[in-house]
Design a protein around this motif. Structure first.
Motif, PDB file in Angstrom:
ATOM      1  N   THR A  10       0.832  -1.198   0.000  1.00 25.76           N
ATOM      2  CA  THR A  10       0.000   0.000   0.000  1.00 25.76           C
ATOM      3  C   THR A  10       0.871   1.254   0.000  1.00 25.76           C
ATOM      4  OG1 THR A  10      -0.077   0.116   2.412  1.00 25.76           O
ATOM      5  CG2 THR A  10      -1.802  -1.176   1.319  1.00 25.76           C
ATOM      6  N   ASP A  14      -7.921   8.441   7.891  1.00 25.67           N
ATOM      7  CA  ASP A  14      -9.189   7.950   7.349  1.00 25.67           C
ATOM      8  C   ASP A  14      -8.989   7.337   5.966  1.00 25.67           C
ATOM      9  OD1 ASP A  14     -10.678   8.684   9.582  1.00 25.67           O
ATOM     10  OD2 ASP A  14     -11.229  10.636   8.746  1.00 25.67           O
ATOM     11  N   SER A  15      -8.235   8.015   5.115  1.00 21.88           N
ATOM     12  CA  SER A  15      -7.972   7.481   3.771  1.00 21.88           C
ATOM     13  C   SER A  15      -7.149   6.202   3.844  1.00 21.88           C
ATOM     14  CB  SER A  15      -7.246   8.516   2.909  1.00 21.88           C
ATOM     15  OG  SER A  15      -8.100   9.597   2.638  1.00 21.88           O
ATOM     16  N   GLU A  22      -7.192   3.973   6.261  1.00 26.64           N
ATOM     17  CA  GLU A  22      -8.068   2.886   6.680  1.00 26.64           C
ATOM     18  C   GLU A  22      -8.988   2.437   5.544  1.00 26.64           C
ATOM     19  OE1 GLU A  22      -9.835   3.503  10.511  1.00 26.64           O
ATOM     20  OE2 GLU A  22      -7.879   3.936  11.404  1.00 26.64           O
ATOM     21  N   HIS A  23      -9.456   3.376   4.730  1.00 32.42           N
ATOM     22  CA  HIS A  23     -10.262   3.001   3.558  1.00 32.42           C
ATOM     23  C   HIS A  23      -9.423   2.196   2.572  1.00 32.42           C
ATOM     24  CE1 HIS A  23     -13.940   5.109   4.535  1.00 32.42           C
ATOM     25  NE2 HIS A  23     -13.243   6.195   4.812  1.00 32.42           N
ATOM     26  N   LEU A  24      -8.178   2.617   2.382  1.00 30.31           N
ATOM     27  CA  LEU A  24      -7.272   1.903   1.477  1.00 30.31           C
ATOM     28  C   LEU A  24      -7.006   0.486   1.983  1.00 30.31           C
ATOM     29  CD1 LEU A  24      -5.358   2.127  -1.014  1.00 30.31           C
ATOM     30  CD2 LEU A  24      -3.589   2.809   0.606  1.00 30.31           C
ATOM     31  N   ASP A  45      -8.928  -1.251   3.929  1.00 33.81           N
ATOM     32  CA  ASP A  45     -10.162  -2.008   3.788  1.00 33.81           C
ATOM     33  C   ASP A  45     -10.318  -2.514   2.354  1.00 33.81           C
ATOM     34  OD1 ASP A  45     -12.660  -2.973   4.905  1.00 33.81           O
ATOM     35  OD2 ASP A  45     -13.631  -1.466   3.643  1.00 33.81           O
ATOM     36  N   TYR A  46      -9.992  -1.677   1.399  1.00 31.75           N
ATOM     37  CA  TYR A  46     -10.117  -2.060  -0.008  1.00 31.75           C
ATOM     38  C   TYR A  46      -9.067  -3.097  -0.411  1.00 31.75           C
ATOM     39  CZ  TYR A  46     -10.279  -1.733  -5.063  1.00 31.75           C
ATOM     40  OH  TYR A  46     -10.352  -2.035  -6.388  1.00 31.75           O
TER      41      TYR A  46
END
Length: 72
Positions: free
Chosen positions: A14, A27-28, A30-32, A34-35
């Motif tokens: 990542t 926040d971004s 954690e979204h990354l 998750d994806y």
């Protein structure tokens, strides 16, 4: 020594997102994660080493990246 015959799955690498003020955008991130990390076949996540962002982080920030990644 690791026996390559036992290696399975995919390690995803990542990047670490930053906001406009060059602070870590948690926040971004954690979204990354998750994806990227919650997909079939993913067995590991590689952080802090390949995209160059690690050179800009403090030791504490590097550890926080690892902590947050391990939660996934």
């Amino acid at each position: 020594m690791i026996d390559a015959r036992h290696l399975q799955g995919v390690t995803v690498a990542t990047v670490l997102p930053f906001d406009e003020e060059l602070a870590i955008d948690w926040d971004s991130f954690e979204h990354l994660l998750d994806y990227c990390a919650r997909r079939p076949g993913i067995v590991a996540v590689f952080v802090n080493g390949h995209a160059g962002e690690v050179a800009t982080l403090t030791p504490e920030e590097r550890m926080e990246v690892v902590r947050r990644t391990r939660r996934f």
